[in-house]
Scaffold this motif. Structure first.
Motif, PDB file in Angstrom:
ATOM      1  N   ARG A 156       2.169  11.553   6.734  1.00  0.00           N
ATOM      2  CA  ARG A 156       1.499  12.460   5.799  1.00  0.00           C
ATOM      3  C   ARG A 156       0.762  11.646   4.749  1.00  0.00           C
ATOM      4  NH1 ARG A 156       2.835  17.796   6.135  1.00  0.00           N
ATOM      5  NH2 ARG A 156       1.787  18.207   4.166  1.00  0.00           N
ATOM      6  N   PRO A 157      -0.462  12.012   4.455  1.00  0.00           N
ATOM      7  CA  PRO A 157      -1.209  11.246   3.466  1.00  0.00           C
ATOM      8  C   PRO A 157      -0.702  11.528   2.060  1.00  0.00           C
ATOM      9  CG  PRO A 157      -2.448  13.185   4.123  1.00  0.00           C
ATOM     10  CD  PRO A 157      -1.231  13.153   5.004  1.00  0.00           C
ATOM     11  N   ALA A 158      -0.852  10.543   1.192  1.00  0.00           N
ATOM     12  CA  ALA A 158      -0.510  10.752  -0.216  1.00  0.00           C
ATOM     13  C   ALA A 158      -1.519  11.704  -0.840  1.00  0.00           C
ATOM     14  CB  ALA A 158      -0.516   9.412  -0.947  1.00  0.00           C
ATOM     15  N   ARG A 159      -1.069  12.477  -1.826  1.00  0.00           N
ATOM     16  CA  ARG A 159      -1.995  13.397  -2.493  1.00  0.00           C
ATOM     17  C   ARG A 159      -2.975  12.647  -3.387  1.00  0.00           C
ATOM     18  NH1 ARG A 159      -1.974  17.835   0.264  1.00  0.00           N
ATOM     19  NH2 ARG A 159      -3.218  18.718  -1.440  1.00  0.00           N
ATOM     20  N   LYS A 160      -2.503  11.513  -3.931  1.00  0.00           N
ATOM     21  CA  LYS A 160      -3.332  10.719  -4.851  1.00  0.00           C
ATOM     22  C   LYS A 160      -3.589   9.347  -4.239  1.00  0.00           C
ATOM     23  CE  LYS A 160      -2.951  13.521  -8.586  1.00  0.00           C
ATOM     24  NZ  LYS A 160      -4.105  14.170  -9.207  1.00  0.00           N
ATOM     25  N   LEU A 161      -4.782   8.863  -4.426  1.00  0.00           N
ATOM     26  CA  LEU A 161      -5.138   7.536  -3.905  1.00  0.00           C
ATOM     27  C   LEU A 161      -4.281   6.449  -4.538  1.00  0.00           C
ATOM     28  CD1 LEU A 161      -7.091   5.823  -2.188  1.00  0.00           C
ATOM     29  CD2 LEU A 161      -8.622   5.756  -4.162  1.00  0.00           C
ATOM     30  N   SER A 162      -3.939   6.644  -5.821  1.00  0.00           N
ATOM     31  CA  SER A 162      -3.200   5.607  -6.555  1.00  0.00           C
ATOM     32  C   SER A 162      -1.843   5.307  -5.911  1.00  0.00           C
ATOM     33  CB  SER A 162      -3.008   6.034  -8.004  1.00  0.00           C
ATOM     34  OG  SER A 162      -2.359   7.301  -8.035  1.00  0.00           O
ATOM     35  N   ALA A 163      -1.317   6.262  -5.136  1.00  0.00           N
ATOM     36  CA  ALA A 163      -0.005   6.069  -4.532  1.00  0.00           C
ATOM     37  C   ALA A 163       0.037   4.841  -3.624  1.00  0.00           C
ATOM     38  CB  ALA A 163       0.399   7.310  -3.741  1.00  0.00           C
ATOM     39  N   TYR A 164      -1.113   4.434  -3.110  1.00  0.00           N
ATOM     40  CA  TYR A 164      -1.120   3.310  -2.170  1.00  0.00           C
ATOM     41  C   TYR A 164      -1.198   1.946  -2.853  1.00  0.00           C
ATOM     42  CZ  TYR A 164      -2.132   6.911   1.320  1.00  0.00           C
ATOM     43  OH  TYR A 164      -2.071   8.009   2.129  1.00  0.00           O
ATOM     44  N   ASN A 165      -1.491   1.947  -4.151  1.00  0.00           N
ATOM     45  CA  ASN A 165      -1.614   0.677  -4.883  1.00  0.00           C
ATOM     46  C   ASN A 165      -2.622  -0.284  -4.255  1.00  0.00           C
ATOM     47  OD1 ASN A 165       0.137   1.147  -6.966  1.00  0.00           O
ATOM     48  ND2 ASN A 165       1.924   0.367  -5.847  1.00  0.00           N
ATOM     49  N   LEU A 166      -3.728   0.253  -3.823  1.00  0.00           N
ATOM     50  CA  LEU A 166      -4.715  -0.614  -3.184  1.00  0.00           C
ATOM     51  C   LEU A 166      -5.563  -1.360  -4.210  1.00  0.00           C
ATOM     52  CD1 LEU A 166      -5.753   1.919  -0.429  1.00  0.00           C
ATOM     53  CD2 LEU A 166      -4.649  -0.290  -0.021  1.00  0.00           C
ATOM     54  N   PHE A 167      -5.563  -0.846  -5.453  1.00  0.00           N
ATOM     55  CA  PHE A 167      -6.431  -1.437  -6.484  1.00  0.00           C
ATOM     56  C   PHE A 167      -5.624  -1.896  -7.691  1.00  0.00           C
ATOM     57  CE2 PHE A 167      -9.103   1.650  -4.226  1.00  0.00           C
ATOM     58  CZ  PHE A 167     -10.150   0.820  -3.852  1.00  0.00           C
ATOM     59  N   LYS A 168      -6.074  -2.999  -8.268  1.00  0.00           N
ATOM     60  CA  LYS A 168      -5.558  -3.369  -9.588  1.00  0.00           C
ATOM     61  C   LYS A 168      -6.234  -2.498 -10.630  1.00  0.00           C
ATOM     62  CE  LYS A 168      -4.191  -8.152  -8.886  1.00  0.00           C
ATOM     63  NZ  LYS A 168      -4.716  -9.513  -8.716  1.00  0.00           N
ATOM     64  N   ASP A 169      -7.505  -2.225 -10.383  1.00  0.00           N
ATOM     65  CA  ASP A 169      -8.282  -1.369 -11.278  1.00  0.00           C
ATOM     66  C   ASP A 169      -9.203  -0.516 -10.416  1.00  0.00           C
ATOM     67  OD1 ASP A 169     -10.041  -0.187 -13.020  1.00  0.00           O
ATOM     68  OD2 ASP A 169     -10.439  -2.008 -14.191  1.00  0.00           O
ATOM     69  N   GLY A 170      -8.790   0.713 -10.208  1.00  0.00           N
ATOM     70  CA  GLY A 170      -9.539   1.590  -9.304  1.00  0.00           C
ATOM     71  C   GLY A 170     -10.940   1.878  -9.809  1.00  0.00           C
ATOM     72  N   ALA A 171     -11.061   2.173 -11.081  1.00  0.00           N
ATOM     73  CA  ALA A 171     -12.359   2.531 -11.644  1.00  0.00           C
ATOM     74  C   ALA A 171     -13.358   1.396 -11.476  1.00  0.00           C
ATOM     75  CB  ALA A 171     -12.199   2.897 -13.116  1.00  0.00           C
ATOM     76  N   ALA A 172     -12.868   0.151 -11.600  1.00  0.00           N
ATOM     77  CA  ALA A 172     -13.754  -1.006 -11.456  1.00  0.00           C
ATOM     78  C   ALA A 172     -13.743  -1.547 -10.030  1.00  0.00           C
ATOM     79  CB  ALA A 172     -13.336  -2.100 -12.431  1.00  0.00           C
ATOM     80  N   GLN A 173     -12.968  -0.880  -9.152  1.00  0.00           N
ATOM     81  CA  GLN A 173     -12.866  -1.290  -7.749  1.00  0.00           C
ATOM     82  C   GLN A 173     -12.415  -2.753  -7.610  1.00  0.00           C
ATOM     83  OE1 GLN A 173     -13.583   0.780  -4.592  1.00  0.00           O
ATOM     84  NE2 GLN A 173     -12.637   1.944  -6.268  1.00  0.00           N
TER      85      GLN A 173
END
Lengths: 425, 358
Positions: free
Chosen positions: B41-58
């Protein structure tokens, strides 16, 4: 609990068990998702189509609902059912994305009792599906014939076990019902009206087309085979007990497409293909010809392709008037040779090679005709005419073509089996 | 008997010990959340995966590496940030022709973004969506996450979404579009090979060029191999490559075929959704009719525009291929999804190429 009651409930339980055993999908069929008319139906329906568990029936309410994007279904064992083809109407007049109204890519899907209107592209497309049914579905371009209408109404392609029944298709700028590169097909009891091609079976194997009415199209029923495609060698098609009358709409297909070459007033047209049986149809009031048997007319670059109609058996059709006002190639190439009116049945007589050109093709690869007394016919003998320095006149002697071919029995589909359980009631 | 009991006890003990960390250890907030990636099941929020140190700045997390394609797929001029993550100790298998074969737990990340003014592409960037292709044990799954207005996080959208997007283009003109976030089925509309969900971008020929990494410039294939992301890759010189479609120094035909390959060939190939057309546009297709040369349309309908051939040699403006790329009418346009505007530069490239075909 009374004894009788107990008995009844026991019987019910047994019945339930029986149903479970006989049809494994029975349990899942209980799952019904009802789409509420008051919600944002576009999002609700698309979400249901994505999240539905296999076995679910998605029910749509009465009403007219507008969609701006294509719908798609990729979950197997799903039925989408409306309240009737004139009651549940999905209109795509304002569609901005997607090249069809609904795209189906999963197996064992049935679409029932609803209408799809005014898609900029195709109506309902099923691609690569095993077992797909359209029952009592209407696909229509409501402004009538127009080159800007979408190409296909009901459009299964590269699919197998295809059932289209009780449906209505109107206004397609290519074919109302188009079955392409598919296998094991039944198209029955539909009405195709005001399309370029009413019903078209193309590059397909084993199709039964019967009980349909094709009227006011450019061409009524077409059985074609085209080159340069993944599935070629269309064969084993039976066209019978259809009513193919009054196909009088001027061709409005965009040029380039093969159907743009179909003359107005063509009843049944067989192009290329092997083993096609045309029988017991009522065919009349088609101003070019009732039945045309022709070779693929264009240049092509595909050594594996056979452009000729072979093993064609035409018999016991009831013919009405034909050929009094021919159009397109029938007017330009055929009428000058046959004179007016153009005969009810015309074979272009394009055959493979010098020998066949002079003496006709081998019996096993030929055209057999057994029509009622008085049916008019011409074999144009195009090849013979080309070979002989003095040319060759059309052969109008229908008796020369008497004979028959043995063809297969009816197409059988898994979704079209009578339900054995019902008789136990 | 006793021995058997002992063995059993030992087994139970061992199982308890080995499974304990997986159950007990909470996902580290610092590292990529492997457990979340492995959940069907996919996470509801992207942040749950911790793929970014800073998502806004990618800014990607450790182990998540940026990459780029020589010739990318056109998506309404969106700027794209691509990242690849392969779980520690595993590697993708190299393939000469198709997408690399990624191990379970891998994820391909693509963020679609629009700078307010394309003449200042690093300023005022609006993130629209981040798409994840996650390799689960049953194959790939695709999910789209739409960024919130503050760009603090992105929410899962299963049924897609239409968003108004505006920018000022390189010429200084205002552009306004209805950007379409695809639904899950639309993702599969392109990302499919036979019956299998499949990535499109990460193929050797499209990665085989030098990328400007944080630590210095390096060929991407070499970087992937050196960082343990990729097994079995030859030296870059021994791997295939395609040119940038907009590299004026590269041969015109190669640029055009690279463009068709990345934009069209995932559908237009024998294993793709566009197989029914018989038009096959893969980089390696040699059959002239198959790649469109004097090929007649099959089921194009009004997509034909009244023209006879997909590619009419020397006559781009009578070629169906150009007609359909120039259109934004859903009943005519190609590709069917992924754009609502015309890619003028791409169309121009293909026109120039068709002009030279004899």
């Amino acid at each position: 609990m009374e004894k009788g009651e107990a008995m009844t409930s026991f019987k019910h339980a047994l019945m339930g068990l029986l149903i479970l055993v006989v049809t494994p999908a029975a349990l899942a069929e209980d799952a019904i998702v009802r789409i509420d008319a008051s919600t944002d139906i576009q999002e609700a329906l698309q979400e249901a189509l994505i999240l539905a568990e296999p076995g679910t029936t998605i029910e749509l309410p009465e009403g007219t609902f507008s969609f701006s994007a294509a719908l798609s279904l990729d979950v197997p064992d799903i039925t989408v059912r409306g309240a009737g083809m004139d009651k549940t109407i999905l209109t795509f007049k304002n569609q901005i994305a997607g090249s069809e109204g609904l795209l189906i890519t999963s197996d064992r899907v049935s679409i029932e009792n609803l209408a799809v209107e005014d898609t900029p592209g195709d109506g309902i497309k099923a691609k690569g599906v095993d077992t797909v049914s359209f029952r009592n579905v209407r696909v229509e371009w409501t402004r009538g014939p127009n080159a800007e209408n979408g190409a296909y109404g009901l459009y299964p392609v590269e699919s197998k076990n295809v059932l289209i029944e009780g449906s209505v298709v109107k206004g397609a700028s290519d074919a109302g019902i188009y079955v392409g590169q598919s296998q094991d097909i039944i198209v029955r009891n539909n009405r195709a009206e005001l399309n370029v091609a009413g019903i078209e079976i193309e590059n397909s194997y084993r199709a039964d087309v019967y009980g349909n009415t094709a009227t006011r199209n450019t061409g009524g029923i077409l059985v074609f085979d085209l080159p340069n495609l993944p599935q070629m060698g269309g064969h084993s098609v039976r066209v019978y007990q259809n009513k193919v009358v009054g196909n009088d709409t001027a061709n409005f297909a965009p040029p380039g497409n093969i159907v743009a070459t179909v003359p107005r007033g063509s009843g049944i047209m067989i192009m290329a293909n092997r083993e096609v049986e045309v029988f017991e149809n009522e065919i009349g009031e088609n101003a070019s010809a009732n039945i045309l048997l022709v070779a693929y007319p264009r240049e092509y670059n595909d050594p594996t392709y056979n452009p000729l109609p072979r093993r064609i058996y035409v018999h016991d059709n009831k013919h009405g008037r034909a050929g009094w006002d021919p159009d397109g190639a029938v007017k330009d190439l055929i009428a000058p040779r046959t004179g007016m009116p153009v005969p009810q049945i015309v074979w272009d007589g394009v055959v493979d090679g010098f020998w066949a050109g002079l003496f006709g093709p081998d019996d096993e690869e030929s055209v057999m005709i057994n029509e009622p007394e008085g049916t008019t016919f011409a074999n144009l003998q195009f090849v013979k005419d080309h070979i002989l320095p003095w040319g060759a006149d059309p052969d109008r002697d229908i008796e020369d073509y008497a004979g028959s071919y043995e063809f297969r029995g009816p197409v059988e589909l898994p979704q079209d089996k009578p339900v054995a359980v019902a008789e136990n009631n | 008997m006793r021995v058997l009991l002992l063995v059993l006890l030992t087994l139970v003990f061992l199982m308890g010990v080995t499974s304990a960390p997986a159950v007990a250890a909470p996902p580290s907030t610092a590292a990529v959340n492997d457990a979340a990636l492995l959940t069907p099941r996919p996470a509801r929020k992207l942040s749950a995966y911790n793929l970014f140190k800073d998502g806004a700045a990618q800014v990607p997390n450790d182990g998540v590496y940026p990459y780029d394609l020589a010739t990318p797929l056109f998506t309404d001029y969106a700027h794209k940030y691509r990242f690849v993550y392969v779980p520690e100790g595993k590697a993708a298998a190299y393939d000469d022709r198709e997408s690399f074969v990624f191990p379970v737990g891998s994820v391909l990340v693509k963020t679609f973004a629009y700078p307010a003014d394309f003449r200042e592409p690093e300023e005022n960037i609006r993130l629209i969506e981040t798409r994840l292709l996650i390799r689960g044990d049953k194959g790939w799954a695709a999910w789209a996450y739409v960024w919130n207005a503050d760009m603090t996080d992105a929410d899962l959208k299963v049924a897609g979404k239409v968003l108004p997007v505006s920018w000022v283009d390189e010429a200084g003109d205002q552009r306004d579009i209805q950007y379409v976030v695809p639904n899950r089925n639309q993702c599969k509309g392109c990302h499919v090979m036979g019956d299998e969900f499949s990535p499109i971008g990460p193929k050797a020929r499209n990665l085989n060029f030098t990328y400007d990494y944080e630590g210095g410039a390096e060929n991407q294939l070499a970087f992937w191999a050196n960082h343990g992301l990729l097994d079995g890759a030859p030296a870059p010189a021994g791997a295939p490559s395609v040119p940038r479609y907009d590299d004026p120094a590269a041969p015109l035909e190669a640029r055009a075929r690279a463009y068709l390959d990345i934009n069209c060939a995932h559908c237009h190939r024998a294993e793709g959704p566009g197989s029914t057309s018989g038009l096959f546009l893969t980089w390696w297709e040699q059959n002239k009719t198959a790649w469109g040369y004097l090929k007649r349309p099959v089921a194009a309908g009004r997509g034909s525009g009244g023209f006879m051939f997909d590619i009419d040699p020397g006559k781009p403006d009578q070629s169906i291929l150009i007609h359909r790329l120039k259109s934004t009418d859903p009943g005519v346009m190609m590709p069917e999804v992924g754009r609502t505007t015309v890619h003028t530069e791409g169309v121009e490239l293909l026109r120039e190429w068709i002009k030279t075909i004899e």
